[in-house]
Design a protein around this motif. Structure first.
Motif, PDB file in Angstrom:
ATOM      1  N   LYS A 148       0.834  -1.207   0.000  1.00 26.38           N
ATOM      2  CA  LYS A 148       0.000   0.000   0.000  1.00 26.38           C
ATOM      3  C   LYS A 148       0.864   1.251   0.000  1.00 26.38           C
ATOM      4  CE  LYS A 148      -4.045   2.156   2.072  1.00 26.38           C
ATOM      5  NZ  LYS A 148      -5.128   2.032   3.070  1.00 26.38           N
ATOM      6  N   MET A 149       1.979   1.220   0.749  1.00 21.74           N
ATOM      7  CA  MET A 149       2.898   2.360   0.734  1.00 21.74           C
ATOM      8  C   MET A 149       3.447   2.581  -0.665  1.00 21.74           C
ATOM      9  SD  MET A 149       5.158   2.531   4.209  1.00 21.74           S
ATOM     10  CE  MET A 149       6.039   1.007   3.899  1.00 21.74           C
ATOM     11  N   THR A 150       3.819   1.488  -1.316  1.00 24.02           N
ATOM     12  CA  THR A 150       4.363   1.595  -2.666  1.00 24.02           C
ATOM     13  C   THR A 150       3.313   2.144  -3.622  1.00 24.02           C
ATOM     14  OG1 THR A 150       5.911  -0.239  -2.272  1.00 24.02           O
ATOM     15  CG2 THR A 150       5.418   0.309  -4.568  1.00 24.02           C
ATOM     16  N   SER A 151       2.090   1.683  -3.470  1.00 22.20           N
ATOM     17  CA  SER A 151       1.003   2.191  -4.300  1.00 22.20           C
ATOM     18  C   SER A 151       0.808   3.685  -4.107  1.00 22.20           C
ATOM     19  CB  SER A 151      -0.293   1.440  -3.966  1.00 22.20           C
ATOM     20  OG  SER A 151      -1.380   1.944  -4.712  1.00 22.20           O
ATOM     21  N   ASN A 152       0.866   4.127  -2.853  1.00 24.49           N
ATOM     22  CA  ASN A 152       0.702   5.550  -2.575  1.00 24.49           C
ATOM     23  C   ASN A 152       1.908   6.364  -3.035  1.00 24.49           C
ATOM     24  OD1 ASN A 152      -1.855   5.267  -1.532  1.00 24.49           O
ATOM     25  ND2 ASN A 152      -1.200   5.177   0.605  1.00 24.49           N
ATOM     26  N   MET A 153       3.096   5.772  -2.963  1.00 25.40           N
ATOM     27  CA  MET A 153       4.277   6.457  -3.479  1.00 25.40           C
ATOM     28  C   MET A 153       4.174   6.590  -4.994  1.00 25.40           C
ATOM     29  SD  MET A 153       7.132   7.831  -2.226  1.00 25.40           S
ATOM     30  CE  MET A 153       8.132   7.055  -0.961  1.00 25.40           C
ATOM     31  N   THR A 154       3.519   5.619  -5.631  1.00 26.44           N
ATOM     32  CA  THR A 154       3.299   5.695  -7.077  1.00 26.44           C
ATOM     33  C   THR A 154       2.445   6.911  -7.430  1.00 26.44           C
ATOM     34  OG1 THR A 154       3.467   3.284  -7.279  1.00 26.44           O
ATOM     35  CG2 THR A 154       2.398   4.449  -9.084  1.00 26.44           C
ATOM     36  N   MET A 155       1.526   7.271  -6.550  1.00 27.42           N
ATOM     37  CA  MET A 155       0.726   8.474  -6.755  1.00 27.42           C
ATOM     38  C   MET A 155       1.628   9.704  -6.833  1.00 27.42           C
ATOM     39  SD  MET A 155      -2.465   7.814  -4.132  1.00 27.42           S
ATOM     40  CE  MET A 155      -3.029   9.507  -4.339  1.00 27.42           C
ATOM     41  N   ASN A 193       1.680  10.011   6.908  1.00 20.48           N
ATOM     42  CA  ASN A 193       1.284   8.614   6.988  1.00 20.48           C
ATOM     43  C   ASN A 193       1.181   8.056   5.569  1.00 20.48           C
ATOM     44  OD1 ASN A 193      -0.137   6.162   7.162  1.00 20.48           O
ATOM     45  ND2 ASN A 193      -1.179   6.812   9.032  1.00 20.48           N
ATOM     46  N   GLY A 194       2.085   7.171   5.214  1.00 20.58           N
ATOM     47  CA  GLY A 194       2.152   6.634   3.868  1.00 20.58           C
ATOM     48  C   GLY A 194       1.040   5.667   3.521  1.00 20.58           C
ATOM     49  N   LEU A 195       0.177   5.349   4.488  1.00 19.06           N
ATOM     50  CA  LEU A 195      -0.955   4.449   4.247  1.00 19.06           C
ATOM     51  C   LEU A 195      -2.254   5.222   4.030  1.00 19.06           C
ATOM     52  CD1 LEU A 195      -0.252   1.782   7.018  1.00 19.06           C
ATOM     53  CD2 LEU A 195       0.411   1.700   4.607  1.00 19.06           C
ATOM     54  N   ASN A 196      -2.215   6.504   4.275  1.00 14.89           N
ATOM     55  CA  ASN A 196      -3.419   7.330   4.276  1.00 14.89           C
ATOM     56  C   ASN A 196      -3.474   8.198   3.022  1.00 14.89           C
ATOM     57  OD1 ASN A 196      -5.023   9.839   4.893  1.00 14.89           O
ATOM     58  ND2 ASN A 196      -5.433   8.691   6.776  1.00 14.89           N
ATOM     59  N   ARG A 197      -4.509   8.000   2.195  1.00 13.64           N
ATOM     60  CA  ARG A 197      -4.617   8.747   0.938  1.00 13.64           C
ATOM     61  C   ARG A 197      -4.750  10.252   1.171  1.00 13.64           C
ATOM     62  NH1 ARG A 197      -5.526   6.111  -4.011  1.00 13.64           N
ATOM     63  NH2 ARG A 197      -4.476   4.098  -3.875  1.00 13.64           N
ATOM     64  N   ALA A 198      -5.483  10.639   2.237  1.00 14.16           N
ATOM     65  CA  ALA A 198      -5.634  12.058   2.541  1.00 14.16           C
ATOM     66  C   ALA A 198      -4.291  12.672   2.901  1.00 14.16           C
ATOM     67  CB  ALA A 198      -6.632  12.252   3.680  1.00 14.16           C
ATOM     68  N   SER A 199      -3.476  11.909   3.629  1.00 19.49           N
ATOM     69  CA  SER A 199      -2.146  12.384   3.994  1.00 19.49           C
ATOM     70  C   SER A 199      -1.264  12.545   2.756  1.00 19.49           C
ATOM     71  CB  SER A 199      -1.500  11.403   4.982  1.00 19.49           C
ATOM     72  OG  SER A 199      -0.266  11.898   5.449  1.00 19.49           O
ATOM     73  N   ILE A 200      -1.405  11.631   1.808  1.00 22.49           N
ATOM     74  CA  ILE A 200      -0.637  11.716   0.555  1.00 22.49           C
ATOM     75  C   ILE A 200      -1.068  12.937  -0.250  1.00 22.49           C
ATOM     76  CG2 ILE A 200      -0.087  10.571  -1.617  1.00 22.49           C
ATOM     77  CD1 ILE A 200       1.121   9.304   0.937  1.00 22.49           C
TER      78      ILE A 200
END
Length: 219
Positions: free
Chosen positions: A97-104, A199-206
């Motif tokens: 999930k972190m990697t997915s969010n980093m992809t964003m 928080n690398g798991l939280n979309r709002a944080s990203i």
């Protein structure tokens, strides 16, 4: 009643303060980001031209190998803003999930040469260059934008805990021998100062991180 009134006043003040500090162009909560200098992540607000900026905590020199077999050092990020995190390729839990969010973040700044991404493997003994390269291929990672690095485990752990403070903000001290596992993303400016933790798991944080990067670019 007095206690209730005080709570209401404080809440209204906080809302007013945050709204006044919002940059309408970037959407960030603030026009300038604070600096962070120690593990409690207490924000330090100051003008970026302040004579004290040069005395603040910075990320020290480092040297690792990325998924392309290239040597990655602090010089790689000279005059760059970068976001960093810690992961391992065989992680079945939070890492995908972190990697997915980093992809964003990669997608958002793919054409912005001022912004780079850096992910450290916390199991470098198994995450070889070839393993990292396969992982990068699986997640569509652009090697020019996002470096997955392996290297000396003690150096990686020390850097994570003593320089990026990725676990210390939890208030629990850990030795370099204990497994490093954190969902935190850390924002580093062009002078190697810490400017945010997310928080690398939280979309709002990203999403907030994206806005803060744009605000940082305008400083």
């Amino acid at each position: 009643m007095k206690k209730y009134s005080l709570v209401v006043v404080n809440t209204l003040f906080l809302i007013l303060f945050l709204s006044c500090k919002t940059d309408k162009k970037t959407g960030s909560r603030v026009t300038e980001l604070p600096y962070y200098t120690e593990a409690t992540f207490t924000p330090l607000w100051m003008n970026d031209k302040s004579e004290f900026v040069d005395t603040l905590h910075t990320i020290p020199n480092f040297s690792f190998i990325d998924q392309e077999g290239d040597v990655i050092t602090n010089a790689t990020f000279k005059d760059k803003i970068y976001i960093t995190n810690f992961f391992f390729t065989s992680c079945p839990g939070i890492c995908p999930k972190m990697t997915s969010n980093m992809t964003m973040l990669q997608d958002e700044f793919i054409d912005d040469s001022d912004v780079l991404l850096l992910s450290h493997s916390v199991t470098p003994e198994t995450d070889s260059v070839s393993v990292l390269k396969n992982y990068a291929k699986e997640y569509g990672i652009d090697a020019d934008k996002w470096h997955l690095v392996t290297g000396n485990q003690q150096e990686i752990y020390s850097l994570g805990r003593k320089s990026y403070f990725v676990e210390e903000d939890l208030g629990i001290k850990k030795s370099d021998d204990e497994f490093l596992h954190t969902e935190n993303f850390v924002l580093i400016d062009k002078e190697r100062h810490i400017r945010g933790i997310y928080n690398g798991l939280n979309r709002a944080s990203i999403q907030q991180l994206i806005l803060d990067i744009k605000a940082l670019k305008k400083e």
